[in-house]
Design a protein around this motif. Sequence first.
Motif, PDB file in Angstrom:
ATOM      1  N   ILE A  49       0.686  -1.111  -0.102  1.00  0.00           N
ATOM      2  CA  ILE A  49      -0.025  -0.035   0.235  1.00  0.00           C
ATOM      3  C   ILE A  49       0.862   1.281   0.074  1.00  0.00           C
ATOM      4  N   LEU A  50       1.899   1.110   0.742  1.00  0.00           N
ATOM      5  CA  LEU A  50       2.754   2.345   0.999  1.00  0.00           C
ATOM      6  C   LEU A  50       3.346   2.643  -0.212  1.00  0.00           C
ATOM      7  N   LYS A  51       3.817   2.009  -1.092  1.00  0.00           N
ATOM      8  CA  LYS A  51       4.352   2.554  -2.395  1.00  0.00           C
ATOM      9  C   LYS A  51       3.837   3.174  -3.086  1.00  0.00           C
ATOM     10  N   ASN A  52       2.455   3.474  -3.143  1.00  0.00           N
ATOM     11  CA  ASN A  52       1.769   4.345  -3.828  1.00  0.00           C
ATOM     12  C   ASN A  52       1.804   5.605  -3.592  1.00  0.00           C
ATOM     13  N   TYR A  53       2.272   5.850  -2.362  1.00  0.00           N
ATOM     14  CA  TYR A  53       2.294   7.450  -1.532  1.00  0.00           C
ATOM     15  C   TYR A  53       3.633   7.733  -1.359  1.00  0.00           C
ATOM     16  N   VAL A  54       4.766   7.114  -1.505  1.00  0.00           N
ATOM     17  CA  VAL A  54       6.286   7.582  -1.254  1.00  0.00           C
ATOM     18  C   VAL A  54       6.913   7.364  -2.585  1.00  0.00           C
ATOM     19  N   LEU A  55       7.949   8.227  -2.544  1.00  0.00           N
ATOM     20  CA  LEU A  55       9.022   8.237  -3.574  1.00  0.00           C
ATOM     21  C   LEU A  55       9.754   6.951  -3.472  1.00  0.00           C
ATOM     22  N   LYS A  56      10.091   6.557  -2.213  1.00  0.00           N
ATOM     23  CA  LYS A  56      10.938   5.427  -2.106  1.00  0.00           C
ATOM     24  C   LYS A  56      10.486   4.711  -0.573  1.00  0.00           C
ATOM     25  N   SER A  57      10.451   3.548  -0.199  1.00  0.00           N
ATOM     26  CA  SER A  57      10.229   2.970   0.710  1.00  0.00           C
ATOM     27  C   SER A  57      11.204   1.913   0.894  1.00  0.00           C
ATOM     28  N   PHE A  58      11.669   1.686   2.205  1.00  0.00           N
ATOM     29  CA  PHE A  58      12.889   0.942   2.765  1.00  0.00           C
ATOM     30  C   PHE A  58      12.283  -0.077   3.894  1.00  0.00           C
ATOM     31  N   HIS A  59      12.842  -1.349   4.135  1.00  0.00           N
ATOM     32  CA  HIS A  59      12.660  -2.077   5.165  1.00  0.00           C
ATOM     33  C   HIS A  59      13.416  -1.801   6.402  1.00  0.00           C
ATOM     34  N   SER A  60      14.352  -1.059   6.402  1.00  0.00           N
ATOM     35  CA  SER A  60      15.463  -0.691   7.573  1.00  0.00           C
ATOM     36  C   SER A  60      15.958   0.642   7.191  1.00  0.00           C
ATOM     37  N   ILE A  61      16.436   1.248   8.152  1.00  0.00           N
ATOM     38  CA  ILE A  61      17.267   2.516   8.170  1.00  0.00           C
ATOM     39  C   ILE A  61      18.489   2.096   7.560  1.00  0.00           C
ATOM     40  N   ASP A  62      19.028   0.894   7.524  1.00  0.00           N
ATOM     41  CA  ASP A  62      20.436   0.532   6.796  1.00  0.00           C
ATOM     42  C   ASP A  62      20.441   0.556   5.388  1.00  0.00           C
ATOM     43  N   ASP A  63      19.074   0.455   4.907  1.00  0.00           N
ATOM     44  CA  ASP A  63      18.998   0.433   3.478  1.00  0.00           C
ATOM     45  C   ASP A  63      18.944   1.815   2.722  1.00  0.00           C
ATOM     46  N   ILE A  64      18.904   2.766   3.512  1.00  0.00           N
ATOM     47  CA  ILE A  64      18.860   4.022   2.995  1.00  0.00           C
ATOM     48  C   ILE A  64      20.358   4.408   2.213  1.00  0.00           C
ATOM     49  N   GLU A  65      20.122   5.073   1.034  1.00  0.00           N
ATOM     50  CA  GLU A  65      21.511   5.451   0.304  1.00  0.00           C
ATOM     51  C   GLU A  65      22.145   6.614   1.251  1.00  0.00           C
ATOM     52  N   GLU A  66      23.602   6.400   0.940  1.00  0.00           N
ATOM     53  CA  GLU A  66      24.361   7.311   1.238  1.00  0.00           C
ATOM     54  C   GLU A  66      24.200   8.968   1.146  1.00  0.00           C
ATOM     55  N   ASN A  67      23.757   9.142   0.100  1.00  0.00           N
ATOM     56  CA  ASN A  67      23.378  10.439  -0.528  1.00  0.00           C
ATOM     57  C   ASN A  67      22.188  11.142  -0.035  1.00  0.00           C
ATOM     58  N   ILE A  68      21.390  10.459   0.755  1.00  0.00           N
ATOM     59  CA  ILE A  68      20.036  11.057   0.850  1.00  0.00           C
ATOM     60  C   ILE A  68      20.111  11.719   2.409  1.00  0.00           C
ATOM     61  N   PHE A  69      19.831  12.939   2.449  1.00  0.00           N
ATOM     62  CA  PHE A  69      19.528  13.638   3.756  1.00  0.00           C
ATOM     63  C   PHE A  69      18.320  14.355   3.997  1.00  0.00           C
ATOM     64  N   PHE A  70      18.031  14.322   5.110  1.00  0.00           N
ATOM     65  CA  PHE A  70      16.480  14.694   5.619  1.00  0.00           C
ATOM     66  C   PHE A  70      16.273  15.975   6.157  1.00  0.00           C
ATOM     67  N   ASP A  71      15.425  16.777   5.763  1.00  0.00           N
ATOM     68  CA  ASP A  71      14.825  18.054   6.443  1.00  0.00           C
ATOM     69  C   ASP A  71      14.029  17.624   7.589  1.00  0.00           C
ATOM     70  N   LYS A  72      13.251  16.736   7.596  1.00  0.00           N
ATOM     71  CA  LYS A  72      12.232  16.452   8.352  1.00  0.00           C
ATOM     72  C   LYS A  72      12.191  14.815   8.669  1.00  0.00           C
ATOM     73  N   ILE A  73      12.387  14.418   9.918  1.00  0.00           N
ATOM     74  CA  ILE A  73      11.998  13.030  10.197  1.00  0.00           C
ATOM     75  C   ILE A  73      10.953  12.731  11.226  1.00  0.00           C
ATOM     76  N   ARG A  74      10.220  11.730  11.130  1.00  0.00           N
ATOM     77  CA  ARG A  74       9.154  11.549  12.197  1.00  0.00           C
ATOM     78  C   ARG A  74       9.320  10.021  12.537  1.00  0.00           C
ATOM     79  N   LEU A  75       9.115   9.797  13.852  1.00  0.00           N
ATOM     80  CA  LEU A  75       8.719   8.378  14.551  1.00  0.00           C
ATOM     81  C   LEU A  75       7.547   8.739  15.226  1.00  0.00           C
ATOM     82  N   ASN A  76       6.453   8.238  14.659  1.00  0.00           N
ATOM     83  CA  ASN A  76       5.274   8.162  15.260  1.00  0.00           C
ATOM     84  C   ASN A  76       5.097   6.971  16.080  1.00  0.00           C
TER      85      ASN A  76
END
Length: 325
Positions: free
Chosen positions: A166-193
Amino acid sequence: MEYVKCNFCNSSNYKIITNSKDLIHNTSNEIFSIVECLKCGLNFTNPRPPITEIDKYYSSDYSFFKDDNIFKSIYRKIFIWISEKDFLCYIFNKVPWFRKKIIFHLKTKSFKYPQKIKPDDVFLDIGSGSGVGNTHWWGPQESLKEYNKWNKTIYAVEPNKKAHKILKNYVLKSFHSIDDIEENIFFDKIRLNWSLEHVHDPAKYFKFFSKKLKKNGEILICIPNFDGHIYRIDPSISELPVHLYHFKLKNIQDYCTRNKLKISYFKTFSYVNMYYFSSLIFKNEYLNQFKSISINSLKKFQEYLDIVDDKNLGNDMILKIRHDS
Ligand SMILES: [Zn+2]
């Protein structure tokens, strides 16, 4: 099951705070303990299911993995509307099925969502679930499905495989773990709900925040407050075993200091239906009174909880975190 050392200070000296089965989702008959580190005061589930086995302790209807639809949304709106009308609450209080539904939808407290996300923010939601529906406390307007209408740089981390479909319809990219996030992506906002209490290694996450948050970026963390009123009444009310950590403000401060982060905003809050539903599940003398309480009396109980919240003893906490520069 695995026994672990303290995730913050690596000490293996701890005392047991409480023992309990999974009374909320009834996924097993095993007894889990919440322990407190004698060195730094961190509370954690120990023993606990290892990361390879945690899936089976999430019941199949764990609400935040599911899809939402128009009927559910209308249904929800109707019950919220009824719950706001004292007269209707008085009438329906006599009908058990309605009573339970109305109490479930009671939203006796409202405050503004604490994070402002701009259309060009690179945004990461960790523990996003399916990205639709009620986003725990905040309502559907803070879901990724909604954000996706005006922000096209949304990333999500979600370990649940079903939710990804379901998630893939609403995001640019989804990951199973923070370990999978590419080196060159940095974030303005992060949320842990309400997700940090579910992770096996919080230390890894704070390191990640420090590394991946842009200079003026901001992290929003919403989690249960183990210093909160209801947990002081009965610490076993925690969602065992899927809540692996039971944080207090002090613990978050410790992780932040170590990673050159600072807490820029802190607030606690409580809601009354937690007392009602806990009274149905947990055997506790204080909570017993909530079993038969009328809907309108339960709404009045919020006035007492507001005082508790002002003393930072609310049952959930909201924190904003930034770089400490
Ligand atoms: Zn410790």
